[in-house]
Design an enzyme around this catalytic site. Sequence first.
Site, PDB file in Angstrom:
ATOM      1  N   HIS A  29       0.847  -1.191   0.000  1.00 49.93           N
ATOM      2  CA  HIS A  29       0.000   0.000   0.000  1.00 49.93           C
ATOM      3  C   HIS A  29       0.884   1.244   0.000  1.00 49.93           C
ATOM      4  O   HIS A  29       1.986   1.249   0.554  1.00 49.93           O
ATOM      5  CB  HIS A  29      -0.888   0.035   1.251  1.00 49.93           C
ATOM      6  N   ASN A  30       0.384   2.314  -0.588  1.00 46.40           N
ATOM      7  CA  ASN A  30       1.101   3.588  -0.630  1.00 46.40           C
ATOM      8  C   ASN A  30       0.725   4.419   0.592  1.00 46.40           C
ATOM      9  O   ASN A  30      -0.331   5.023   0.645  1.00 46.40           O
ATOM     10  CB  ASN A  30       0.779   4.337  -1.915  1.00 46.40           C
TER      11      ASN A  30
END
Length: 115
Positions: A29-30
């Site tokens: 995930h960013n």
Amino acid sequence: MECRYGGGVCEIGDYFHSGVECMIIAENHNYEGTRIPYDDTYIQKKVEIGDFVWLGNRVTIVGNVKIGKGAIIGAGSVVVKDVPDYAIVGGNPAKLIKYRDIEHFKELESKKMFN
């Protein structure tokens, strides 16, 4: 051999063996995006696993890691950095335990004694 599940890339060499419930995580995930704790974009990564690598049960490998030829990863280990050729590693995070007998390995390889 190349495998893909989700995002990222995982390349696996010849004569690879693994125990059960291993995870290769090549996408994250960013957390530096437009929302917290993370946004809806992903960061793609790559995992490279060399020839003759053996993973024990429940090994986890994270992205941007290369596991060298002939390496052995102990059961339950979490691999977060590169593993050299012929290394035996274990733990969380995985640390070097010792190296295989490289001359013996190469002798068996030259005789094509593969499993």
